[in-house]
Design a protein around this motif. Structure first.
Motif, PDB file in Angstrom:
ATOM      1  N   ILE A 127       0.806  -1.222   0.000  1.00  0.00           N
ATOM      2  CA  ILE A 127       0.000   0.000   0.000  1.00  0.00           C
ATOM      3  C   ILE A 127       0.839   1.272   0.000  1.00  0.00           C
ATOM      4  CG2 ILE A 127      -1.736   1.310   1.284  1.00  0.00           C
ATOM      5  CD1 ILE A 127      -2.775  -1.419   2.340  1.00  0.00           C
ATOM      6  N   LEU A 128       1.861   1.354   0.836  1.00  0.00           N
ATOM      7  CA  LEU A 128       2.622   2.607   0.952  1.00  0.00           C
ATOM      8  C   LEU A 128       3.319   2.995  -0.366  1.00  0.00           C
ATOM      9  CD1 LEU A 128       4.142   2.456   4.561  1.00  0.00           C
ATOM     10  CD2 LEU A 128       2.208   3.818   3.742  1.00  0.00           C
ATOM     11  N   PRO A 129       4.037   2.095  -1.039  1.00  0.00           N
ATOM     12  CA  PRO A 129       4.618   2.485  -2.329  1.00  0.00           C
ATOM     13  C   PRO A 129       3.553   2.862  -3.363  1.00  0.00           C
ATOM     14  CG  PRO A 129       5.724   0.538  -1.483  1.00  0.00           C
ATOM     15  CD  PRO A 129       4.517   0.762  -0.616  1.00  0.00           C
ATOM     16  N   PHE A 130       2.413   2.158  -3.333  1.00  0.00           N
ATOM     17  CA  PHE A 130       1.342   2.492  -4.276  1.00  0.00           C
ATOM     18  C   PHE A 130       0.812   3.895  -3.995  1.00  0.00           C
ATOM     19  CE2 PHE A 130      -2.808   2.560  -6.217  1.00  0.00           C
ATOM     20  CZ  PHE A 130      -2.673   1.769  -7.357  1.00  0.00           C
ATOM     21  N   MET A 131       0.656   4.242  -2.736  1.00  0.00           N
ATOM     22  CA  MET A 131       0.194   5.583  -2.376  1.00  0.00           C
ATOM     23  C   MET A 131       1.190   6.647  -2.837  1.00  0.00           C
ATOM     24  SD  MET A 131      -1.446   5.137   1.443  1.00  0.00           S
ATOM     25  CE  MET A 131      -2.051   6.845   1.476  1.00  0.00           C
ATOM     26  N   ALA A 132       2.476   6.339  -2.701  1.00  0.00           N
ATOM     27  CA  ALA A 132       3.496   7.285  -3.167  1.00  0.00           C
ATOM     28  C   ALA A 132       3.407   7.465  -4.676  1.00  0.00           C
ATOM     29  CB  ALA A 132       4.883   6.789  -2.766  1.00  0.00           C
ATOM     30  N   SER A 133       3.205   6.376  -5.395  1.00  0.00           N
ATOM     31  CA  SER A 133       3.073   6.464  -6.852  1.00  0.00           C
ATOM     32  C   SER A 133       1.813   7.224  -7.248  1.00  0.00           C
ATOM     33  CB  SER A 133       3.034   5.058  -7.469  1.00  0.00           C
ATOM     34  OG  SER A 133       4.261   4.385  -7.275  1.00  0.00           O
ATOM     35  N   ALA A 134       0.733   7.037  -6.479  1.00  0.00           N
ATOM     36  CA  ALA A 134      -0.526   7.712  -6.793  1.00  0.00           C
ATOM     37  C   ALA A 134      -0.395   9.226  -6.714  1.00  0.00           C
ATOM     38  CB  ALA A 134      -1.630   7.241  -5.847  1.00  0.00           C
ATOM     39  N   TYR A 135       0.564   9.702  -5.928  1.00  0.00           N
ATOM     40  CA  TYR A 135       0.772  11.150  -5.820  1.00  0.00           C
ATOM     41  C   TYR A 135       1.321  11.740  -7.112  1.00  0.00           C
ATOM     42  CZ  TYR A 135       2.462  15.684  -4.260  1.00  0.00           C
ATOM     43  OH  TYR A 135       2.693  17.028  -4.144  1.00  0.00           O
ATOM     44  N   ALA A 136       2.100  10.951  -7.833  1.00  0.00           N
ATOM     45  CA  ALA A 136       2.791  11.506  -8.997  1.00  0.00           C
ATOM     46  C   ALA A 136       2.416  10.846 -10.319  1.00  0.00           C
ATOM     47  CB  ALA A 136       4.304  11.396  -8.797  1.00  0.00           C
ATOM     48  N   ALA A 137       1.523   9.860 -10.294  1.00  0.00           N
ATOM     49  CA  ALA A 137       1.175   9.146 -11.522  1.00  0.00           C
ATOM     50  C   ALA A 137      -0.175   9.612 -12.049  1.00  0.00           C
ATOM     51  CB  ALA A 137       1.138   7.639 -11.260  1.00  0.00           C
ATOM     52  N   GLY A 138      -0.219   9.936 -13.314  1.00  0.00           N
ATOM     53  CA  GLY A 138      -1.474  10.404 -13.889  1.00  0.00           C
ATOM     54  C   GLY A 138      -2.491   9.291 -14.042  1.00  0.00           C
ATOM     55  N   ALA A 139      -3.697   9.531 -13.560  1.00  0.00           N
ATOM     56  CA  ALA A 139      -4.853   8.642 -13.761  1.00  0.00           C
ATOM     57  C   ALA A 139      -4.601   7.204 -13.311  1.00  0.00           C
ATOM     58  CB  ALA A 139      -5.279   8.656 -15.227  1.00  0.00           C
ATOM     59  N   LEU A 140      -3.738   7.001 -12.327  1.00  0.00           N
ATOM     60  CA  LEU A 140      -3.462   5.648 -11.853  1.00  0.00           C
ATOM     61  C   LEU A 140      -4.725   4.980 -11.327  1.00  0.00           C
ATOM     62  CD1 LEU A 140      -1.573   3.337 -11.080  1.00  0.00           C
ATOM     63  CD2 LEU A 140      -1.029   4.570  -8.973  1.00  0.00           C
ATOM     64  N   MET A 141      -5.520   5.711 -10.556  1.00  0.00           N
ATOM     65  CA  MET A 141      -6.739   5.131  -9.978  1.00  0.00           C
ATOM     66  C   MET A 141      -7.847   4.963 -11.013  1.00  0.00           C
ATOM     67  SD  MET A 141      -5.763   4.454  -6.973  1.00  0.00           S
ATOM     68  CE  MET A 141      -7.312   3.826  -6.317  1.00  0.00           C
ATOM     69  N   HIS A 142      -7.610   5.423 -12.227  1.00  0.00           N
ATOM     70  CA  HIS A 142      -8.563   5.194 -13.309  1.00  0.00           C
ATOM     71  C   HIS A 142      -8.153   4.012 -14.171  1.00  0.00           C
ATOM     72  CE1 HIS A 142      -9.764   9.728 -13.043  1.00  0.00           C
ATOM     73  NE2 HIS A 142     -10.291   8.991 -12.090  1.00  0.00           N
ATOM     74  N   SER A 143      -7.098   3.308 -13.743  1.00  0.00           N
ATOM     75  CA  SER A 143      -6.637   2.143 -14.486  1.00  0.00           C
ATOM     76  C   SER A 143      -7.050   0.875 -13.753  1.00  0.00           C
ATOM     77  CB  SER A 143      -5.104   2.183 -14.629  1.00  0.00           C
ATOM     78  OG  SER A 143      -4.641   0.969 -15.172  1.00  0.00           O
ATOM     79  N   PRO A 144      -8.078   0.167 -14.237  1.00  0.00           N
ATOM     80  CA  PRO A 144      -8.526  -1.052 -13.541  1.00  0.00           C
ATOM     81  C   PRO A 144      -7.471  -2.141 -13.518  1.00  0.00           C
ATOM     82  CG  PRO A 144      -9.586  -0.834 -15.695  1.00  0.00           C
ATOM     83  CD  PRO A 144      -8.870   0.448 -15.440  1.00  0.00           C
ATOM     84  N   VAL A 145      -6.503  -2.086 -14.444  1.00  0.00           N
ATOM     85  CA  VAL A 145      -5.415  -3.067 -14.440  1.00  0.00           C
ATOM     86  C   VAL A 145      -4.660  -3.001 -13.121  1.00  0.00           C
ATOM     87  CG1 VAL A 145      -3.226  -3.685 -15.519  1.00  0.00           C
ATOM     88  CG2 VAL A 145      -5.167  -3.024 -16.946  1.00  0.00           C
ATOM     89  N   ALA A 146      -4.428  -1.787 -12.622  1.00  0.00           N
ATOM     90  CA  ALA A 146      -3.691  -1.605 -11.365  1.00  0.00           C
ATOM     91  C   ALA A 146      -4.599  -1.684 -10.152  1.00  0.00           C
ATOM     92  CB  ALA A 146      -2.954  -0.267 -11.383  1.00  0.00           C
ATOM     93  N   THR A 147      -5.755  -1.007 -10.218  1.00  0.00           N
ATOM     94  CA  THR A 147      -6.603  -0.934  -9.028  1.00  0.00           C
ATOM     95  C   THR A 147      -7.229  -2.280  -8.681  1.00  0.00           C
ATOM     96  OG1 THR A 147      -8.470  -0.178 -10.400  1.00  0.00           O
ATOM     97  CG2 THR A 147      -7.117   1.513  -9.342  1.00  0.00           C
ATOM     98  N   SER A 148      -7.596  -3.060  -9.679  1.00  0.00           N
ATOM     99  CA  SER A 148      -8.185  -4.373  -9.397  1.00  0.00           C
ATOM    100  C   SER A 148      -7.216  -5.248  -8.619  1.00  0.00           C
ATOM    101  CB  SER A 148      -8.594  -5.069 -10.702  1.00  0.00           C
ATOM    102  OG  SER A 148      -9.592  -4.347 -11.382  1.00  0.00           O
ATOM    103  N   LEU A 149      -5.958  -5.256  -9.064  1.00  0.00           N
ATOM    104  CA  LEU A 149      -4.953  -6.066  -8.376  1.00  0.00           C
ATOM    105  C   LEU A 149      -4.669  -5.514  -6.983  1.00  0.00           C
ATOM    106  CD1 LEU A 149      -3.203  -8.559  -8.842  1.00  0.00           C
ATOM    107  CD2 LEU A 149      -1.375  -7.050  -9.626  1.00  0.00           C
ATOM    108  N   LEU A 150      -4.621  -4.191  -6.861  1.00  0.00           N
ATOM    109  CA  LEU A 150      -4.423  -3.582  -5.543  1.00  0.00           C
ATOM    110  C   LEU A 150      -5.519  -4.020  -4.577  1.00  0.00           C
ATOM    111  CD1 LEU A 150      -3.124  -1.463  -3.582  1.00  0.00           C
ATOM    112  CD2 LEU A 150      -4.759   0.177  -4.549  1.00  0.00           C
ATOM    113  N   PHE A 151      -6.774  -3.955  -5.004  1.00  0.00           N
ATOM    114  CA  PHE A 151      -7.889  -4.311  -4.128  1.00  0.00           C
ATOM    115  C   PHE A 151      -7.842  -5.783  -3.740  1.00  0.00           C
ATOM    116  CE2 PHE A 151     -10.499  -0.802  -6.413  1.00  0.00           C
ATOM    117  CZ  PHE A 151      -9.803   0.166  -5.711  1.00  0.00           C
ATOM    118  N   VAL A 152      -7.465  -6.642  -4.677  1.00  0.00           N
ATOM    119  CA  VAL A 152      -7.327  -8.064  -4.371  1.00  0.00           C
ATOM    120  C   VAL A 152      -6.294  -8.271  -3.279  1.00  0.00           C
ATOM    121  CG1 VAL A 152      -6.509 -10.277  -5.271  1.00  0.00           C
ATOM    122  CG2 VAL A 152      -8.112  -8.909  -6.611  1.00  0.00           C
ATOM    123  N   TYR A 153      -5.146  -7.628  -3.420  1.00  0.00           N
ATOM    124  CA  TYR A 153      -4.080  -7.790  -2.440  1.00  0.00           C
ATOM    125  C   TYR A 153      -4.437  -7.168  -1.092  1.00  0.00           C
ATOM    126  CZ  TYR A 153      -0.948  -9.474  -6.140  1.00  0.00           C
ATOM    127  OH  TYR A 153      -0.359 -10.217  -7.144  1.00  0.00           O
TER     128      TYR A 153
END
Length: 413
Positions: A371-397
């Motif tokens: 979670i912590l590295p993902f949160m850091a990336s979310a600060y600087a990555a465009g539209a990361l939370m709009h990518s189901p490829v990433a968010t689906s796997l995050l939610f599973v984990y």
């Protein structure tokens, strides 16, 4: 979230479509032709078709009562309210309830939410965790090797007026690829520690993942990749491995920084340009938010209303700012709950677990380092939370490592 007896076998109709959607559809989506319905009608590719197939098979499992689990957990409730709030925001958004808005909501928010709902049911079978790790490793191997091949052959995507060529494998974006690969690293470290999967196979996978992230030339990917190892070994208090990781990663970092394209990405001029751009994005976001601070400007609000300031629609390149502008203070509080609730659970379990509860501690460490590295990336990555490829796997984990509590008769060793 209760699991069944150790005799239970995988009988879920939706489980293998679930694996296909989570790990393989993102890889092969680019190679499969998409529909072309014409202007105004959203097109569908392999990923969307797999999402629909999985949703239908998941509904069958629900009707047959094969999927069972407690969804009264506060994290699931927070997720449900957040998804509902996003849907409601379409009503006061720039587009309103258009076909494109519906499609974006369904595939970006609703299906990833359904995916995390399915996980507790799948975990009734004790083999599921091992299967997930195996397929995650295969997926990452394919993506990482494609990334390094593109990088070595100068076949990556062009950025910044063709001054940079960075690998994206088949995900279409170098940063997304780097974040996706880093997201799996703590899971592989957990599996090595618990001997879930062949250790040599996972070590080779981690090496390839590192090469794949180098191929993306992603600052956030390289930094979070290193941080993940340091955080994981620090939290499990394995200081010998921590020292080894520091030595190996430092040596690799020195070599990688000798590559001109990587060195240019970390140069003072590049960093200054990045901060200057982020600053202007934040100022624009504040101006847009002033119009409606409580409920926000609605679905895709930043994208549409930034045109007034930039002359064209722009992404905020900051998922926290995007959420705040789009969904207001209310939506932002729900959004932060997605991360903070499992972090609080994981830290609490890590601090309170007795020395005998090593599985619970290790799972908590894994959740934190996901979670912590993902949160850091979310600060600087465009539209990361709009990518189901990433968010689906995050939610599973999140469900597996932060929320799930294996019962006594289930061993994850």
């Amino acid at each position: 979230m209760n699991a069944g007896s150790s005799e239970e076998k995988i009988r879920f109709i939706s489980f293998y479509p679930f694996l296909l959607l989570l790990f393989y559809a993102p890889i092969f989506n680019v190679w499969v032709p998409k529909t072309d319905f014409g202007r105004g009608i959203p097109d569908f590719g392999l990923y969307e078709v797999c999402a629909i197939i999985w949703t239908l098979s998941f509904c069958v499992d629900l009707m047959l009562k094969r999927i069972r689990g407690s969804f009264r957990d506060i994290w699931f409730i927070n997720m449900a309210v957040y998804v509902w709030w996003v849907f409601m925001s379409i009503g006061w958004s720039f587009e309103g309830y258009s076909m494109n808005a519906f499609r974006g909501f369904i595939f970006t928010y609703l299906i990833p939410f359904f995916i995390c709902l399915a996980v507790p049911g799948y975990l009734r079978d004790k083999k599921v965790l091992k299967i997930l790790v195996n397929h995650a490793a295969i997926c990452c191997l394919i993506l990482a090797l494609l990334s390094f091949y593109q990088f070595s052959r100068n076949l990556g995507m062009h950025y910044e007026s063709d001054r940079e060529v960075r690998a994206a494998a088949t995900l279409g974006n170098a940063n997304l690829l780097a974040i996706f690969l880093v997201l799996n690293v703590p899971v592989f470290l957990f599996a090595i520690k618990k001997r879930l999967v062949n250790k040599f196979f996972l070590l080779v996978t981690l090496l390839c993942v590192g090469l794949g992230i180098v191929g993306t030339v992603s600052r956030k990917g390289l930094i979070t990749f290193v941080a993940t190892f340091l955080l994981f070994f620090s939290l499990i208090k394995n200081y010998s491995m921590l020292v080894l990781a520091v030595i190996v990663l430092t040596g690799a970092g020195v070599y990688v920084m000798q590559q001109k394209i990587v060195a240019d990405r970390f140069s003072g001029a590049a960093i200054d340009r990045e901060f200057k751009g982020k600053g202007s994005m934040i100022k624009v976001g504040i101006e847009i938010l002033k119009e409606s601070p409580v409920v926000g400007r609605g679905f895709a609000g930043y994208w549409h209303y930034s045109k007034k300031f930039f002359g064209r629609s722009e992404d905020a390149h900051n998922n926290y700012l995007t959420t705040l502008v789009n969904y207001g203070v209310v939506g932002f509080a729900l959004f932060m709950g997605i991360f903070l609730i499992p972090l609080w659970r994981a830290f609490s379990r890590l601090l309170k677990s007795s020395p005998q509860e090593q599985d619970a501690k290790l799972m908590s460490v894994t959740a934190i380092t996901i979670i912590l590295p993902f949160m850091a990336s979310a600060y600087a990555a465009g539209a990361l939370m709009h990518s189901p490829v990433a968010t689906s796997l995050l939610f599973v984990y999140v469900v597996v490592f932060a929320l799930w509590k294996p019962p006594p008769d289930i061993s994850i060793a």
